[in-house]
Design a protein around this motif. Structure first.
Motif, PDB file in Angstrom:
ATOM      1  N   GLY A  19      10.552  13.549  -2.021  1.00  0.00           N
ATOM      2  CA  GLY A  19       9.739  12.544  -1.796  1.00  0.00           C
ATOM      3  C   GLY A  19      10.313  11.258  -1.533  1.00  0.00           C
ATOM      4  N   HIS A  20      11.623  11.040  -1.472  1.00  0.00           N
ATOM      5  CA  HIS A  20      12.418   9.700  -1.117  1.00  0.00           C
ATOM      6  C   HIS A  20      12.633   9.884   0.310  1.00  0.00           C
ATOM      7  N   TRP A  21      12.399   8.945   1.128  1.00  0.00           N
ATOM      8  CA  TRP A  21      12.842   8.778   2.154  1.00  0.00           C
ATOM      9  C   TRP A  21      13.231   7.241   2.745  1.00  0.00           C
ATOM     10  N   ILE A  73      -4.629   8.350  -6.008  1.00  0.00           N
ATOM     11  CA  ILE A  73      -3.468   8.631  -5.197  1.00  0.00           C
ATOM     12  C   ILE A  73      -2.759   7.338  -4.970  1.00  0.00           C
ATOM     13  N   TYR A  74      -1.481   7.575  -4.704  1.00  0.00           N
ATOM     14  CA  TYR A  74      -0.695   6.127  -4.677  1.00  0.00           C
ATOM     15  C   TYR A  74       0.627   6.678  -4.172  1.00  0.00           C
ATOM     16  N   PHE A  75       1.468   5.475  -3.585  1.00  0.00           N
ATOM     17  CA  PHE A  75       3.040   5.500  -3.174  1.00  0.00           C
ATOM     18  C   PHE A  75       3.267   4.425  -3.060  1.00  0.00           C
ATOM     19  N   PHE A 135       7.147   8.765  -2.790  1.00  0.00           N
ATOM     20  CA  PHE A 135       6.288   9.682  -3.092  1.00  0.00           C
ATOM     21  C   PHE A 135       5.948  10.320  -4.501  1.00  0.00           C
ATOM     22  N   SER A 136       7.199  10.378  -5.081  1.00  0.00           N
ATOM     23  CA  SER A 136       7.316  10.997  -6.309  1.00  0.00           C
ATOM     24  C   SER A 136       6.987   9.891  -7.468  1.00  0.00           C
ATOM     25  N   PRO A 137       6.005  10.250  -8.432  1.00  0.00           N
ATOM     26  CA  PRO A 137       5.694   9.252  -9.484  1.00  0.00           C
ATOM     27  C   PRO A 137       6.862   8.994 -10.467  1.00  0.00           C
TER      28      PRO A 137
END
Length: 395
Positions: A193-195, A231-233, A385-387
């Motif tokens: 989830g990390h870009w 939902i959140y990012f 994207f990862s909490p």
């Protein structure tokens, strides 16, 4: 009249005591037309009885009468017809009048004009939008082409997710998909989830979407689960062009938001149907707004960590028929964060400008929603994207 009559009796009594009374004077004590008068016998009255009558001011025993004999007869006089009770007015209003006064006869309710209304109880007014953005580099032709594209491609129906896909979404294991107009690199990092992303200087307007939706209308809708869904990012700005810091045409910019598919990826999130976003070049929010957006925050700066989220909740009050016709079924809270703190937000059901054809369609919880990053020009950024990697905890 009775006073004179009594005085006359006293005068005649005085004459009788002095011996001057006679039978003729006694007959004059009563008027002949008096119905209660009984003439005395023709023989001479007994002197002793006369004296007794005169001294006691009452008639002889044979002519005694009680006060009841002088009581008025019952009922009205003969000339007045029936009893007075028969003359009571008939019930109800006179003929020709309504049985009840019309509503217009009721006085209007009193309104205390000195009371100041509580504006906090009123719904928020529609946002005042702009005709154009001071940093925009898109053309009207691009907007017309995007509108024609959305007209030709209706919104997709919600799609079911497999258990593995839904688990990946909950853990933030989302991948970025390169748009056809994207000119740059998308590099996944070791942590899921990390870009890390970088674009070329001449990269045109485009939106980068994820492979899976953050919000599944089938699995996450509060209408089914009876509980809220958030939902959140987040996105970290590591480099941006020289545009974005002044109100001049920007050469580069970043936007962050959500879209409902299908969405024209050659446009930034929030510019078209089923899209919302906060743009870092002018600091404005866009909800299906092809024009200039609405004032919301300040421009993104290198080093800023910005986040966008939406919370869908069961309605606190059941929606009215009119609201359901307008699509308001859930309570929706859209919020924006900067560097781990909530900086602002808006009601996802808020009324939009008339120029926003379709309003908030696709964003009401009826469609799947995908995270979207909009870029143009040369920018560098990271997406989380990862909490576990977020600075702000939306839960």
């Amino acid at each position: 009249m009775f006073k004179k009559f009594k005085e006359k009796l006293r005068h005649e009594d005085h004459q009788s005591l002095s011996g001057a009374g006679s039978s003729s004077s006694q007959q004059q004590q009563f008027h002949p037309s008096n119905p209660f008068y009984t003439p005395p016998p023709t023989q001479q009255p007994d002197t002793k009885a006369s004296e007794t009558y005169s001294t006691s001011s009452r008639p002889p025993p044979s002519h005694e009468f009680s006060s009841s004999e002088y009581a008025p007869p019952p009922g009205p006089p003969p000339s007045h017809g029936a009893l007075a009770s028969e003359y009571a007015p008939p019930p109800g209003p006179p003929p020709g009048f309504p049985s009840q006064p019309p509503p217009s006869w009721e006085p209007p309710p009193y309104h205390d004009w000195t009371v100041i209304p509580d504006n906090s109880l009123l719904p928020p007014p529609p946002s005042i939008g702009y005709e154009s953005s001071p940093t925009a580099n898109a053309t009207m032709e691009d907007g017309d082409r995007a509108f024609a594209w959305t007209e030709a491609n209706p919104l997709w129906q919600p799609q079911p997710l497999s258990p593995a896909q839904y688990s990946a979404v909950q853990n933030g294991q989302l991948a970025l998909l390169k748009a056809p107009t994207y000119a740059g690199t998308l590099n996944p990092q070791r942590q899921p989830g990390h870009w890390k992303c970088s674009t070329h200087r001449k990269c045109g307007d485009c939106s980068i979407l994820t492979n899976l939706p953050s919000y599944s209308a089938i699995a996450d809708s509060p209408l089914h689960t009876q509980r809220p869904k958030t939902i959140y990012f987040e996105l970290k700005v590591t480099g941006i062009g020289r545009g974005g810091f002044s109100l001049t045409e920007a050469e580069a910019g970043i936007a962050i938001g959500f879209v409902a598919p299908p969405y024209p990826t050659f446009r930034l999130p929030g510019w078209q149907r089923g899209g919302l976003g906060v743009h870092g070049d002018d600091g404005r929010k866009y909800v299906n707004d092809t024009w200039g957006g609405s004032d919301f925050t300040t421009a993104f700066q290198p080093g800023d960590v910005v986040g966008i989220g939406m919370t869908f909740s069961p309605p606190r009050e059941p929606p009215s028929y009119e609201q359901s016709q307008q699509g308001k079924v859930l309570d929706i809270d859209v919020f924006f964060t900067r560097n781990g703190k909530k900086e602002g937000g808006w009601d996802g059901n808020e009324e939009l400008d008339q120029r926003s054809e379709g309003g908030t369609i696709g964003l009401r919880g009826e469609c799947d929603l995908f995270p979207a990053i909009g870029v143009f020009g040369g920018v560098d950024f990271e997406v989380y994207f990862s909490p576990e990697s977020w600075l702000y905890n939306p839960f």
